[in-house]
Design an enzyme around this catalytic site. Structure first.
Site, PDB file in Angstrom:
ATOM      1  N   ILE A  45      57.681   1.797 -13.531  1.00  0.00           N
ATOM      2  CA  ILE A  45      58.447   2.620 -12.601  1.00  0.00           C
ATOM      3  C   ILE A  45      58.695   3.965 -13.265  1.00  0.00           C
ATOM      4  O   ILE A  45      59.232   4.030 -14.369  1.00  0.00           O
ATOM      5  CB  ILE A  45      59.792   1.955 -12.248  1.00  0.00           C
ATOM      6  N   LYS A  97      48.322  20.244   1.695  1.00  0.00           N
ATOM      7  CA  LYS A  97      48.574  19.645   3.000  1.00  0.00           C
ATOM      8  C   LYS A  97      49.325  20.618   3.917  1.00  0.00           C
ATOM      9  O   LYS A  97      49.101  20.647   5.134  1.00  0.00           O
ATOM     10  CB  LYS A  97      49.361  18.338   2.844  1.00  0.00           C
ATOM     11  N   TYR A 135      49.399  19.091  -4.217  1.00  0.00           N
ATOM     12  CA  TYR A 135      49.053  18.243  -3.069  1.00  0.00           C
ATOM     13  C   TYR A 135      49.860  18.652  -1.842  1.00  0.00           C
ATOM     14  O   TYR A 135      49.320  18.815  -0.738  1.00  0.00           O
ATOM     15  CB  TYR A 135      49.294  16.775  -3.414  1.00  0.00           C
ATOM     16  N   VAL A 146      52.797   0.226  -3.642  1.00  0.00           N
ATOM     17  CA  VAL A 146      52.791  -1.181  -3.236  1.00  0.00           C
ATOM     18  C   VAL A 146      51.510  -1.870  -3.699  1.00  0.00           C
ATOM     19  O   VAL A 146      51.554  -2.927  -4.345  1.00  0.00           O
ATOM     20  CB  VAL A 146      52.970  -1.315  -1.717  1.00  0.00           C
ATOM     21  N   GLY A 160      56.087  16.787 -10.165  1.00  0.00           N
ATOM     22  CA  GLY A 160      55.738  16.964  -8.760  1.00  0.00           C
ATOM     23  C   GLY A 160      56.302  15.924  -7.824  1.00  0.00           C
ATOM     24  O   GLY A 160      56.202  16.077  -6.601  1.00  0.00           O
ATOM     25  N   SER A 196      51.302  14.632   5.195  1.00  0.00           N
ATOM     26  CA  SER A 196      52.289  13.765   4.548  1.00  0.00           C
ATOM     27  C   SER A 196      53.627  14.493   4.498  1.00  0.00           C
ATOM     28  O   SER A 196      53.751  15.635   4.956  1.00  0.00           O
ATOM     29  CB  SER A 196      51.831  13.398   3.133  1.00  0.00           C
ATOM     30  N   ARG A 240      61.591   6.335  -0.891  1.00  0.00           N
ATOM     31  CA  ARG A 240      60.412   6.597  -0.075  1.00  0.00           C
ATOM     32  C   ARG A 240      60.576   5.869   1.256  1.00  0.00           C
ATOM     33  O   ARG A 240      61.410   4.998   1.413  1.00  0.00           O
ATOM     34  CB  ARG A 240      59.133   6.122  -0.782  1.00  0.00           C
ATOM     35  N   LEU A 247      40.836  12.189   8.012  1.00  0.00           N
ATOM     36  CA  LEU A 247      41.553  11.426   6.992  1.00  0.00           C
ATOM     37  C   LEU A 247      41.094  11.763   5.578  1.00  0.00           C
ATOM     38  O   LEU A 247      41.840  11.544   4.616  1.00  0.00           O
ATOM     39  CB  LEU A 247      41.357   9.915   7.221  1.00  0.00           C
ATOM     40  N   ALA A 248      39.878  12.268   5.432  1.00  0.00           N
ATOM     41  CA  ALA A 248      39.317  12.532   4.102  1.00  0.00           C
ATOM     42  C   ALA A 248      40.183  13.537   3.358  1.00  0.00           C
ATOM     43  O   ALA A 248      40.561  14.573   3.897  1.00  0.00           O
ATOM     44  CB  ALA A 248      37.894  13.054   4.226  1.00  0.00           C
TER      45      ALA A 248
END
Length: 337
Positions: free
Chosen positions: A217, A164, A160, A202, A290, A137, A225, A93-94
């Site tokens: 926003i 991933k 990012y 959230v 991005g 993700s 999403r 998870l890191a």
């Protein structure tokens, strides 16, 4: 099972550990560098004891009610090699999380997310670990016409997403080249109780609303999403760790529901009002570099191969999340008083 969890003091890690401790019979070792969270976050869900990197012993077959906590970083390859010894499964998870941090420092993002993942895969391979679960993700896919599914070609629009994607690629390579049972999970936008340190939308909006601050926003709010509740997500991790014959696979882990950020804020404002918080002020800012416009997932593959679906509706999940933040604030005030 013997679980080794990187980033285990974070939101997802502690939620997974809480589930495993409730089940009983597991042995758990956590490695965390304490940059985004602290041992106190782990203490919220489990008793733990610190273990030192010097003289570190392989994980024991004997299940324990106490979690082992090791301070360390995934970029430290030799430490990773020693730390995972004896584990049945690694849950990685890191990470350096989020689009904005990756745009601000692509080099750091690559170091942690690419080389850190490679270190953990090498540690798993050389210690003959049974299963490696990688937290990815939807970011590797980039701009596309959703829903996102596992067969879409990846075109990441942020560093990012690129990092991933590299992690997913290395997981696939280690499965095919070395026979390491890797499973990559593409998480939706996770939220829920325990997200006090999260900077995602959230948790950030709830904190700002409780402090009487304006909710910002980015863009017009029409971006979408797929928001997944934490209990559903950790259930997916558990199934990915234990389901046979899924090595080398990638799964979308979300709700198959598309929600605009504006609609999320509307639902959240209603939930906050029910809790006596608000009214909330909203301000629109320039879009972020991005960020993709639309993002939600087709989760049929996870349903068919893992036997997993998300059960929690957004309204219910937001209510539980706001309640957790309110209770946490009340406890903080009481402890200070």
């Amino acid at each position: 099972m013997r679980w080794f969890i990187t980033g285990g003091c974070g939101f997802i890690g502690t939620s997974l550990i809480e589930k495993l401790m409730a089940e009983g019979g597991h042995t758990i070792r956590v490695m965390d560098n304490f940059i985004a969270c602290t041992p106190d976050d782990l203490a919220r869900v489990a008793d733990f004891k610190m273990v030192e990197s010097t003289g570190l012993k392989p994980m024991s077959n004997k299940n324990s009610s106490t979690v082992e906590l090791l301070e360390g970083d995934v970029v430290d390859g030799p430490l990773a090699f020693k730390a995972v010894a004896g584990a049945d499964v690694i849950v990685h998870l890191a990470a350096n999380t989020g689009v904005e941090p990756s745009v601000n420092d692509p080099g750091l993002d690559c170091t942690v997310n690419v080389f850190g993942t490679l270190n953990m895969l090498e540690a798993a391979r050389n210690n003959k670990i049974d299963r490696f679960v990688f937290a990815s993700s939807g970011a590797p896919i980039g701009e596309c016409e959703p829903p996102i599914h596992e067969e879409l070609a990846a075109h990441p629009v942020s560093p990012y997403g690129a990092s991933k994607l590299a992690g997913e690629g290395y997981c696939s390579a280690y499965f095919w080249s070395f026979g390491l049972d890797t499973v990559a999970l593409r998480f939706g936008n996770v939220y829920g109780p325990g997200s006090g340190h999260k900077t995602s939308v959230v948790a950030k909006f709830i904190r700002k609303a409780m402090n009487g601050e304006t909710l910002e926003i980015y863009g017009d709010g029409g971006q979408t999403r797929d928001f997944i509740y934490i209990a559903d997500l950790v259930d997916a991790i558990s199934k990915a760790a234990e389901t046979p014959d899924v090595g080398g696979e990638i799964f979308q882990i979300a709700t198959n529901a598309e929600t605009t950020v504006s609609r999320l804020v509307e639902k959240l404002a209603t939930t906050l009002d029910e809790a006596g918080i608000g009214p909330v002020d909203i301000r629109h800012e320039a879009p972020r570099v991005g960020d993709v416009r639309r993002n939600f997932s087709d989760t049929s593959k996870a349903r068919d191969m893992l036997g997993w679906t998300a059960d929690t509706k957004l309204t219910e999940g937001l209510r539980e999340t706001v309640s957790w933040f309110v209770d946490r604030a009340a406890k903080t005030v009481a402890s200070v008083g």
